[in-house]
Write a protein that holds these residues in place. Structure first.
Motif, PDB file in Angstrom:
ATOM      1  N   MET A  39      21.123  90.821  26.418  1.00  0.00           N
ATOM      2  CA  MET A  39      20.962  90.021  27.728  1.00  0.00           C
ATOM      3  C   MET A  39      22.634  89.694  28.222  1.00  0.00           C
ATOM      4  SD  MET A  39      19.614  86.084  28.189  1.00  0.00           S
ATOM      5  CE  MET A  39      21.092  84.994  27.863  1.00  0.00           C
ATOM      6  N   THR A  40      22.625  90.299  29.740  1.00  0.00           N
ATOM      7  CA  THR A  40      24.063  89.928  30.126  1.00  0.00           C
ATOM      8  C   THR A  40      23.830  88.707  31.223  1.00  0.00           C
ATOM      9  OG1 THR A  40      23.477  91.843  31.909  1.00  0.00           O
ATOM     10  CG2 THR A  40      24.709  92.071  29.992  1.00  0.00           C
ATOM     11  N   VAL A  41      24.711  88.135  31.323  1.00  0.00           N
ATOM     12  CA  VAL A  41      24.787  86.952  32.311  1.00  0.00           C
ATOM     13  C   VAL A  41      26.187  86.709  32.966  1.00  0.00           C
ATOM     14  CG1 VAL A  41      24.754  84.220  32.458  1.00  0.00           C
ATOM     15  CG2 VAL A  41      23.466  85.536  30.679  1.00  0.00           C
ATOM     16  N   SER A  42      25.861  86.516  34.544  1.00  0.00           N
ATOM     17  CA  SER A  42      27.292  86.350  35.215  1.00  0.00           C
ATOM     18  C   SER A  42      26.943  84.842  35.979  1.00  0.00           C
ATOM     19  CB  SER A  42      27.093  87.362  36.441  1.00  0.00           C
ATOM     20  OG  SER A  42      26.016  87.245  37.088  1.00  0.00           O
ATOM     21  N   ILE A  43      28.081  84.423  36.380  1.00  0.00           N
ATOM     22  CA  ILE A  43      28.042  83.331  37.002  1.00  0.00           C
ATOM     23  C   ILE A  43      28.478  83.597  38.694  1.00  0.00           C
ATOM     24  CG2 ILE A  43      29.405  81.215  37.491  1.00  0.00           C
ATOM     25  CD1 ILE A  43      29.955  80.927  34.753  1.00  0.00           C
ATOM     26  N   ALA A  44      27.908  82.980  39.699  1.00  0.00           N
ATOM     27  CA  ALA A  44      28.029  83.027  40.940  1.00  0.00           C
ATOM     28  C   ALA A  44      28.464  81.778  41.439  1.00  0.00           C
ATOM     29  CB  ALA A  44      26.645  83.448  42.027  1.00  0.00           C
ATOM     30  N   LEU A  45      29.735  81.690  41.627  1.00  0.00           N
ATOM     31  CA  LEU A  45      30.378  80.385  41.878  1.00  0.00           C
ATOM     32  C   LEU A  45      30.349  80.088  43.497  1.00  0.00           C
ATOM     33  CD1 LEU A  45      31.967  77.646  40.888  1.00  0.00           C
ATOM     34  CD2 LEU A  45      33.930  78.870  40.981  1.00  0.00           C
ATOM     35  N   PHE A  46      29.548  79.060  43.867  1.00  0.00           N
ATOM     36  CA  PHE A  46      29.401  78.933  45.247  1.00  0.00           C
ATOM     37  C   PHE A  46      30.602  77.888  45.616  1.00  0.00           C
ATOM     38  CE2 PHE A  46      25.117  80.215  44.209  1.00  0.00           C
ATOM     39  CZ  PHE A  46      24.893  80.866  45.534  1.00  0.00           C
ATOM     40  N   THR A  47      31.327  78.183  46.604  1.00  0.00           N
ATOM     41  CA  THR A  47      32.200  77.203  47.170  1.00  0.00           C
ATOM     42  C   THR A  47      31.842  76.871  48.672  1.00  0.00           C
ATOM     43  OG1 THR A  47      33.781  79.199  47.833  1.00  0.00           O
ATOM     44  CG2 THR A  47      34.376  77.924  45.784  1.00  0.00           C
ATOM     45  N   ARG A  48      32.469  77.758  49.752  1.00  0.00           N
ATOM     46  CA  ARG A  48      32.021  77.320  50.948  1.00  0.00           C
ATOM     47  C   ARG A  48      31.256  78.542  51.589  1.00  0.00           C
ATOM     48  NH1 ARG A  48      35.637  77.667  55.595  1.00  0.00           N
ATOM     49  NH2 ARG A  48      37.649  78.736  54.925  1.00  0.00           N
ATOM     50  N   ASP A  49      30.258  79.187  50.689  1.00  0.00           N
ATOM     51  CA  ASP A  49      29.352  80.246  51.040  1.00  0.00           C
ATOM     52  C   ASP A  49      28.146  79.704  50.744  1.00  0.00           C
ATOM     53  OD1 ASP A  49      30.250  80.129  48.414  1.00  0.00           O
ATOM     54  OD2 ASP A  49      30.303  82.358  48.219  1.00  0.00           O
ATOM     55  N   LEU A  50      27.458  78.514  51.065  1.00  0.00           N
ATOM     56  CA  LEU A  50      26.211  77.992  50.673  1.00  0.00           C
ATOM     57  C   LEU A  50      25.109  78.595  51.156  1.00  0.00           C
ATOM     58  CD1 LEU A  50      27.703  74.504  50.707  1.00  0.00           C
ATOM     59  CD2 LEU A  50      27.848  76.061  48.815  1.00  0.00           C
TER      60      LEU A  50
END
Ligand SMILES: Cc1cc2nc3c(=O)[nH]c(=O)nc-3n(C[C@H](O)[C@H](O)[C@H](O)COP(=O)(O)OP(=O)(O)OC[C@H]3O[C@@H](n4cnc5c(N)ncnc54)[C@H](O)[C@@H]3O)c2cc1C
Length: 450
Positions: A1-12
């Motif tokens: 299983m692969t996992v990534s993180i999408a870190l939201f900042t000011r792209d909501l």
């Protein structure tokens, strides 16, 4: 299983979001993450109007992610630490984040990269997320940024833009604790403007549809009409990224005047990226020795200068957390040139109230207005009476925001001092705090232009 993180900042947003798109396509599972960092919530940039818009936007983002099968994961703490911990817990290979230009964003990116390197995880920065053309992607020969708008615009217009991205078909989360979506009061306490617009991607897309459905076609002829209120009012959505600037520009290509105006946003971002200190220091100094006057500053902030067009703009800001661009130019020139007070004081007040305020657009527009920035005519002074007669010819804008003058018909509302003394007293509207000629002479002398 692969996992990534999408870190939201000011792209909501979920539409046209390179960060979410890449995170969702590069791994089987994605953690859509927003971090409430005390460096932001405890900083001077955190103000009630933007906090309310942010809270709306986070709730809406969560709802949109749920429709795609996911949800927003929220954590509190120092962003690099939080992301690294989550990455360790879920053996995340890649963290995706939007490239941004403020000093805070640079520090965040560096801290994230260093912290993730410790566990050999990769940080992938997406530079065409917040602006249309990434800052620094186009440069004039011999300089690291464009210092004049028109040549920048020419190159920017000719530049190939990335395609608009559809939302991911599915956002599949690993087993992860969601955390608590913050309410406005969890982010910032204090009163919000009474007529503050709602945040969130859905509100942004409603506005976008309405705007592209007609009003955008008249932009070139009506964008300076103060009473007509005929601009897009998309600025806060662009600031929080509840709408992508790339998608906006792509949808508005039939209105070159509008697209040109949106390009100013990219222009200021590329200046700030190359000159980070221009958020607080003069971009082009003139040796100004600004006056100090608490009394004048307060009158300006409260919209009680005695110049109705200035006061209308300042009161629109307090009522809506937003001000028409023409009014921003008029009140900015009045503060920094007619009153000859430091542009940083004006910029600070705008940061305190504007729902769309960001470091690049606010500080660099203030510098432009004060003549310490990129304006090629730095010593021009806007005459508020002439501006009022031109851009609010019937006085409607002034009567909307300065109710004391509500009974004065037509353009006479712009020069209340010409009304009978008793009438003026009855209205309770102040006399001008400065004569325009006095202000102009003082400014010219200060800049060595007399
Ligand atoms: C002193 C001063 C301070 C300002 N502070 C900010 C700020 O903090 N944040 C901000 O987004 N804009 C700022 N502006 C620029 C401009 O006034 C606003 O972007 C605009 O009024 C927002 O309304 P709108 O979305 O209806 O604009 P529209 O006229 O519909 O324009 C569409 C979009 O283009 C961009 N844009 C338009 N004009 C400019 C400009 N001059 N500079 C940069 N981008 C522009 C904005 O993203 C805007 O939403 C400032 C202008 C001045 C003179």
């Amino acid at each position: 299983m692969t996992v990534s993180i999408a870190l939201f900042t000011r792209d909501l947003r979920v539409h046209d979001n390179p960060v979410l798109h890449a995170a969702a396509t590069s791994a089987e599972h994605v953690i859509p993450l927003f971090v409430l960092d005390p460096a932001i919530t405890g900083g001077s940039f955190n103000r009630p109007n933007r906090a309310a818009f942010l809270a709306d936007s986070l709730h809406d983002l969560d709802a949109n992610l749920r429709e795609l099968g996911g949800r927003l994961v929220v954590r509190e703490g120092e962003v690099a630490e939080v992301v690294a911990t989550l990455a360790d817990e879920h053996d995340v290979a890649e963290v995706h984040v939007a490239g941004d230009v403020s000093a805070f964003a640079h520090r965040r990116e560096t801290a994230l990269r260093q912290r993730l390197q410790q566990s050999r995880r990769e940080l992938r920065v997406h530079d065409a997320s917040i602006t249309v053309v990434p800052p620094g992607a186009i440069t004039p020969s011999g300089n690291d940024h464009f210092a004049i708008f028109t040549p920048y615009y020419r190159r920017w217009a000719a530049e190939r833009k990335r395609p608009v991205l559809a939302p991911p078909e599915r956002v599949s989360l690993p087993k992860v604790r969601a955390g608590t979506l913050p309410k406005t009061a969890d982010i910032c306490t204090g009163d919000t403007a009474p007529d503050l617009p709602a945040g969130g991607e859905r509100a942004a897309r409603d506005l976008l549809r309405h705007w592209l459905d007609g009003p955008v076609d008249d932009y070139g002829s009506s964008n300076d009409d103060l009473a007509g209120d005929a601009t897009s009012r998309l600025s806060a959505h662009l600031h929080f990224g509840t709408l992508s600037a790339t998608e906006l520009v792509s949808g508005a290509h039939g209105s070159p005047e509008f697209v040109r105006q949106v390009c100013w946003r990219d222009f200021h971002h590329q200046v700030l990226a190359a000159r980070p200190k221009s958020s607080t220091q003069d971009y082009r100094g003139h040796g100004d020795r600004w006056r100090r006057s608490e009394k004048d500053l307060t009158a300006w902030q409260e919209g009680r200068t005695g110049y109705p067009i200035v006061d209308a703009g300042m009161r629109q800001l307090l009522r809506e957390g937003w001000m028409h661009n023409r009014a921003r130019l008029i009140v900015g020139s009045f503060l920094s040139k007619t009153l000859y007070l430091d542009w940083r004081l004006g910029a600070r007040h705008f940061l305190d109230h504007l729902v769309d305020a960001d470091v690049a657009n606010n500080q660099l527009n203030w510098q432009w207005v004060a003549g310490t920035g990129t304006d090629s005519r730095p010593n021009r002074v806007l005459n508020p009476i002439l501006q009022a007669k031109r851009y609010d010819p019937e006085g409607e804008y002034v009567r909307r925001y300065v109710p004391e003058l509500g009974k004065v018909a037509g353009a006479a509302v712009h020069e209340p001092w010409k009304l009978p003394e008793a009438m003026l007293k009855d209205f309770g509207y102040p006399k001008p705090i400065v004569e325009l000629k006095e202000g102009l002479d003082r400014f010219r002398a200060a800049r060595g232009k007399d």
